[in-house]
Design a protein around this motif. Structure first.
Motif, PDB file in Angstrom:
ATOM      1  N   LEU A  81      -7.252  -4.170   5.616  1.00  0.00           N
ATOM      2  CA  LEU A  81      -6.049  -4.343   6.435  1.00  0.00           C
ATOM      3  C   LEU A  81      -6.313  -5.044   7.766  1.00  0.00           C
ATOM      4  O   LEU A  81      -5.540  -5.933   8.159  1.00  0.00           O
ATOM      5  N   PRO A 141      -6.230   7.634   2.127  1.00  0.00           N
ATOM      6  CA  PRO A 141      -4.965   7.277   1.477  1.00  0.00           C
ATOM      7  C   PRO A 141      -4.813   7.978   0.130  1.00  0.00           C
ATOM      8  O   PRO A 141      -5.757   8.040  -0.657  1.00  0.00           O
ATOM      9  N   GLU A 159       1.288   5.878   4.619  1.00  0.00           N
ATOM     10  CA  GLU A 159       0.157   5.386   5.415  1.00  0.00           C
ATOM     11  C   GLU A 159       0.514   4.086   6.131  1.00  0.00           C
ATOM     12  O   GLU A 159       0.174   3.900   7.305  1.00  0.00           O
ATOM     13  N   VAL A 160       1.196   3.180   5.434  1.00  0.00           N
ATOM     14  CA  VAL A 160       1.571   1.897   6.037  1.00  0.00           C
ATOM     15  C   VAL A 160       2.517   2.106   7.211  1.00  0.00           C
ATOM     16  O   VAL A 160       2.380   1.470   8.259  1.00  0.00           O
ATOM     17  N   GLY A 214       0.820  -1.209   0.000  1.00  0.00           N
ATOM     18  CA  GLY A 214       0.000   0.000   0.000  1.00  0.00           C
ATOM     19  C   GLY A 214       0.845   1.246   0.000  1.00  0.00           C
ATOM     20  O   GLY A 214       2.053   1.196  -0.198  1.00  0.00           O
ATOM     21  N   PHE A 234      -6.616  -0.570   2.626  1.00  0.00           N
ATOM     22  CA  PHE A 234      -6.769  -0.133   4.000  1.00  0.00           C
ATOM     23  C   PHE A 234      -8.110  -0.541   4.598  1.00  0.00           C
ATOM     24  O   PHE A 234      -8.252  -0.627   5.816  1.00  0.00           O
ATOM     25  N   VAL A 275       0.562   3.454  10.226  1.00  0.00           N
ATOM     26  CA  VAL A 275      -0.306   2.423  10.798  1.00  0.00           C
ATOM     27  C   VAL A 275       0.522   1.353  11.507  1.00  0.00           C
ATOM     28  O   VAL A 275       0.123   0.834  12.553  1.00  0.00           O
ATOM     29  N   VAL A 333      -5.282   1.391  -3.168  1.00  0.00           N
ATOM     30  CA  VAL A 333      -4.817   1.776  -1.833  1.00  0.00           C
ATOM     31  C   VAL A 333      -5.991   1.862  -0.859  1.00  0.00           C
ATOM     32  O   VAL A 333      -5.890   1.416   0.292  1.00  0.00           O
TER      33      VAL A 333
END
Length: 341
Positions: free
Chosen positions: A329, A201, A123-124, A119, A326, A127, A322
């Motif tokens: 996820l 995202p 953002e990854v 992704g 999420f 997180v 993307v």
């Protein structure tokens, strides 16, 4: 610090412009990226997170939005099934590569998994910190993966699909800059504000594409010179390249050869994934590769724009990928934790 950043950006853009002048594929992006890597390795890392990177994303997104027409919305649905197939395979590959990283290294399961989540990198990384993974290792791996992809794919794409400049591009027949620049500033500003209010995202890229489309389609017909988008690509390349510094290299060494092996597997997988998308759609193979490779929406959209390979479609498919990632996820995390037991 601010003067160092300004001088660095100016020099990176000069490098990108020089590469573009030489006719190197995606020259703005590659030239600034290579310059950033060199500076990061021999000098130091300069922070460009947050607002500067969002502005660069919005600048590229706005240029893409100006190019978009309503026809895309009538054809986008034809790519949803191929996208669903390739996205399912991408998620499965992320789980497999995360498991391999876990088995081949001393990383804990969550860190290994987040290293291989296909992704958006920023953002990854954020997180992964929330879930208790080592975000430093995650950041180093994603930086290396995206840097490798952004170096290799644009160059390969440019070899097989060289850019053919139109007469307008050569002679510079574009919208009056006195009109274009204020509109560009407004669209970028609105995109960043929207992304802060409703964060998603690749939000700055998505909002700027959408607003740019609305402005260009319904308010003022716009055509921006290629160097405007080129500068945006150069900014993205400069801000990505500088991330690959001595610290990143050291952390990759701590993981060892398995990290290199997984990046190579990601690359080979991406080539196969693009072939599947190519067989399921009428798109050329290289456009399929840019649309499906897990290497960042902004980076691949910039490459598609530079090479005139359906940048609006490429960016749209990446944003969908993307966002879906999420959404699923939490379920992927449950699966990877069960595998670890």
């Amino acid at each position: 610090m601010i003067w160092q950043q300004i001088i660095y950006i100016i020099l990176a853009l000069i490098a990108g412009g020089f590469f573009s002048y030489l006719g190197i594929p995606a020259g703005w992006l590659l030239g600034s990226l290579l310059f950033g890597i060199i500076i990061g390795l021999i000098y130091k890392k300069l922070p460009f997170e947050g607002l500067p990177f969002q502005m660069a994303l919005a600048m590229v997104g706005t240029s893409i939005g100006f190019m978009m027409d309503q026809e895309l919305f009538f054809t986008l649905h034809t790519y949803l099934f191929p996208l669903l197939v390739t996205l399912s395979l991408t998620l499965a590959a992320g789980l497999l590569f995360g498991w391999l990283m876990y088995k081949w290294t001393d990383l804990d399961i969550l860190t290994a998994f987040f290293c291989c989540v296909p992704g958006g990198a920023s953002e990854v990384i954020s997180v992964s910190r929330e879930y208790g993974a080592d975000d430093r290792i995650v950041a180093a791996f994603h930086t290396a993966r995206i840097t490798f992809f952004v170096l290799v794919i644009p160059f390969a794409a440019g070899i097989f699909y060289p850019v053919i400049e139109t007469e307008a591009q050569v002679n510079g027949s574009y919208t009056n800059l006195a009109l274009l620049l204020p509109i560009l500033f407004v669209v970028i500003s609105l995109s960043i504000i929207l992304n802060r209010k409703v964060k998603i995202p690749a939000g700055a890229l998505l909002y700027s594409i959408f607003i740019g489309f609305l402005v260009g389609e319904f308010l003022v017909p716009l055509e921006s010179p290629s160097y405007i988008a080129g500068i945006g690509q150069g900014l993205i390349g400069a801000m990505i390249g500088i991330r690959f510094d001595k610290v990143t290299l050291h952390r990759l060494k701590l993981i060892g050869l398995p990290s290199v092996g997984v990046i190579q597997l990601f690359f080979l997988f991406s080539l196969c994934l693009a072939l599947i998308f190519f067989l399921l759609t009428p798109l050329p193979y290289m456009t399929s590769l840019l649309s499906t490779v897990p290497a960042g929406a902004a980076e691949m959209a910039s490459t598609a724009f530079a090479l005139q390979l359906e940048p609006t479609l490429v960016s749209s498919l990446h944003v969908i990928r993307v966002m879906v990632l999420f959404l699923v996820l939490p379920f992927l995390l449950k699966i990877i934790l069960k595998i670890a037991k």
